[in-house]
Scaffold this active site. Sequence first.
Site, mmCIF file in Angstrom:
data_model
loop_
_atom_site.group_PDB
_atom_site.id
_atom_site.type_symbol
_atom_site.label_atom_id
_atom_site.label_comp_id
_atom_site.label_asym_id
_atom_site.label_seq_id
_atom_site.Cartn_x
_atom_site.Cartn_y
_atom_site.Cartn_z
ATOM 1 N N MET A 1 1.814 3.033 2.446
ATOM 2 C CA MET A 1 2.757 3.118 3.559
ATOM 3 C C MET A 1 3.288 1.762 3.979
ATOM 4 S SD MET A 1 1.169 5.975 6.103
ATOM 5 C CE MET A 1 -0.132 4.869 6.622
ATOM 6 N N ASP B 1 -10.245 7.248 5.017
ATOM 7 C CA ASP B 1 -9.717 6.806 3.720
ATOM 8 C C ASP B 1 -10.502 5.599 3.216
ATOM 9 O OD1 ASP B 1 -8.099 6.957 1.481
ATOM 10 O OD2 ASP B 1 -6.514 5.710 2.337
ATOM 11 N N GLY C 1 0.839 -1.187 0.000
ATOM 12 C CA GLY C 1 0.000 0.000 0.000
ATOM 13 C C GLY C 1 0.870 1.231 0.000
#
Length: 213
Positions: free
Chosen positions: A40, A148, A38
Amino acid sequence: MAAVGSAIDGGADLGDEGALAPGTRVGRYVLLGQVGTGNMGVVHAAHDPDLDRKVAVKLIRAREEASGGARLLREAQALARVSHPNIVAVFDVGVRGHQVWIAMEFVAGLTLRDWAATPRVRAELLRALTEAGRGVAAAHAAGVVHRDLKPDNVMIDGERRVRVMDFGLAHGRGAGAEAAPPAPAVAAPVGREASALSARLTLFGSLPGTPAY
């Protein structure tokens, strides 16, 4: 807040993209292989030898260490606060070298984006979205705002059960959370006196999450 177990495991920092070879131990977990990436973090399938079960272990990318570690701790705290069939379950959190990891429920399935790429009848789509909504509602009831939510952060397993995941940008809605003054995007130390959920990790005036959603 529900308690989250922790473990400290020595070792070098994660390499590029957080990729670690199968067989590497992270805490008590034995990595089986990388299953996803992803913005991060990197997610590995892993084996929990104590409970003899398959789990997912998420590790932060090395280049995101400055704020990523605090975000991952925030995700663990957010998920541990919520117990709901439509929220991915967190089992453990710890540190490996200077990297933070979360051990969570392994969901074998597809993201909502990939699942919906196959033509579906309207009733199937509505059911999936309704279950995701129930997960988000449960998070809101616990004082956690996802920030998110998008198709890539919703998983559907082989039994068509829906889980909302990836709470790395979540924040708490508790008293004082909205009253906190603007601060730079620098994470404060997380300890008994401070919750990662209440730490401000986003620059004032910036837009967190994915703009399209």
